[in-house]
Scaffold this motif. Sequence first.
Motif, mmCIF file in Angstrom:
data_model
loop_
_atom_site.group_PDB
_atom_site.id
_atom_site.type_symbol
_atom_site.label_atom_id
_atom_site.label_comp_id
_atom_site.label_asym_id
_atom_site.label_seq_id
_atom_site.Cartn_x
_atom_site.Cartn_y
_atom_site.Cartn_z
ATOM 1 N N GLY A 39 0.810 -1.201 0.000
ATOM 2 C CA GLY A 39 0.000 0.000 0.000
ATOM 3 C C GLY A 39 0.846 1.255 0.000
ATOM 4 N N ALA A 40 0.665 2.100 -1.017
ATOM 5 C CA ALA A 40 1.423 3.345 -1.129
ATOM 6 C C ALA A 40 0.511 4.535 -0.898
ATOM 7 C CB ALA A 40 2.117 3.431 -2.489
ATOM 8 N N GLY A 41 -0.170 4.516 0.250
ATOM 9 C CA GLY A 41 -0.916 5.683 0.689
ATOM 10 C C GLY A 41 -0.054 6.498 1.636
ATOM 11 N N VAL A 42 -0.672 7.337 2.449
ATOM 12 C CA VAL A 42 0.084 8.192 3.363
ATOM 13 C C VAL A 42 0.958 7.364 4.295
ATOM 14 C CG1 VAL A 42 -0.127 9.789 5.302
ATOM 15 C CG2 VAL A 42 -1.540 10.119 3.271
ATOM 16 N N ALA A 43 0.370 6.339 4.937
ATOM 17 C CA ALA A 43 1.130 5.537 5.905
ATOM 18 C C ALA A 43 2.264 4.775 5.232
ATOM 19 C CB ALA A 43 0.190 4.576 6.633
#
Length: 412
Positions: A39-43
């Motif tokens: 996952g390359a979201g904010v986190a």
Amino acid sequence: MAVKRRHFLGLLAGLPLAVGSALGTPARNARARRVVVAGAGVAGIAFALTLKQLVPRAGITLIEPAERFVFGAAALDYLFGRETWEGMTRGYGALAARGLRLLKARVQGIEPDRQRVRTSAGHVDYDILVLATGIRLATAEIAGLAEQPEAGAGLYDRERLRHLAERIAAFGGGTALIGIPPPPQSCPPAAYEFALLLAERIRARQLKGKVLVLDASTNPQPQPLAASFENAFQKATIEYVPSIRVVRLEAGARRVHTADGESFGYDLACLIPPHKAARFIEEAGLAEPGDPFVQVDPFTFRAARHEAIYALGDCARTPYARTASVAHDAARICAYGVARALGAAAPQPEFGFEAPCYPYVNPEEAMSLRLIYRVERGKLDAGVTADPHAGRSHVAARRAWQQRLMQDLFAD
């Protein structure tokens, strides 16, 4: 300024926002290890960038199916014409330039005993796995929604966000119905902000119409701003119905049906499905029965059942709010711990962070909420300060925070 607290100990300075500051000495002699971030979201991005600075030799792979990063905190600005698609999204190429490997693929499963991830592009082995996959929109829990996905609110569906903007622009009047699911929910105020901004759009365009909100909760969330949201709804002539859950969509008749047998008509439907974690989390045995989220240690974010797995953001079960700010700071704290596990001489920062939130009341004014988390005598302490009075300064603070976070993640 109203203050509510549970063993509240005062405002905490928290960790610096910029990834590049206060990191300590990079671990140049730490052994190279395979770190996979799903996952390359904010986190996911905040974790990967922080760890790369602490452990330059670490091989870090980000697995992400999307073409571009979409900053969810700016979604409301985009939907109502205050932000462009280019302004709220970024290409992932900038991360590759900062030493991260990007794999465009969808995670299909985890094999903890073999320490590998199954993806649409093949298997990926790991020494440490960080799950930052965000939420799964459980459309199947609203009968008929999966067959008519355009009725779902793209507010949380990044793939349909542009379609929702088109629907809002084309709305010519009538009833705009918003269905809000039971908690937990990513960024709880967003759905209520959406209702208020939509009501303002109807007023500004002098349309004959109204906004109807069907909320599974007993009052607007988060709790410290509940009364202020209700007052804003009254001023905006929004019809707000609490403690009611939409369970079926009848798209042909333009009606929704609720769990207690009521039905409501609409001209524009924006139904938010319940928020769950990815199915493969339960399949991998990372969640407790009946709870779809990864069980983690709230201070290290390490999975309770597998020491080589960590979870961040919306897919983790933690006592913290599900916001971009929390996800960002938690990711940095997690990265310090992982760096030490890899042999880095990374300092142990004082555990604690703040989560600012500036919910819109109308396009020009917002309220303010700040959650504060710290440890006192070995126990987690949580406090909250709230300013329920809408003001322009809070809108300015919101935009400044958004700009800082985007700059932090993509070195804009």
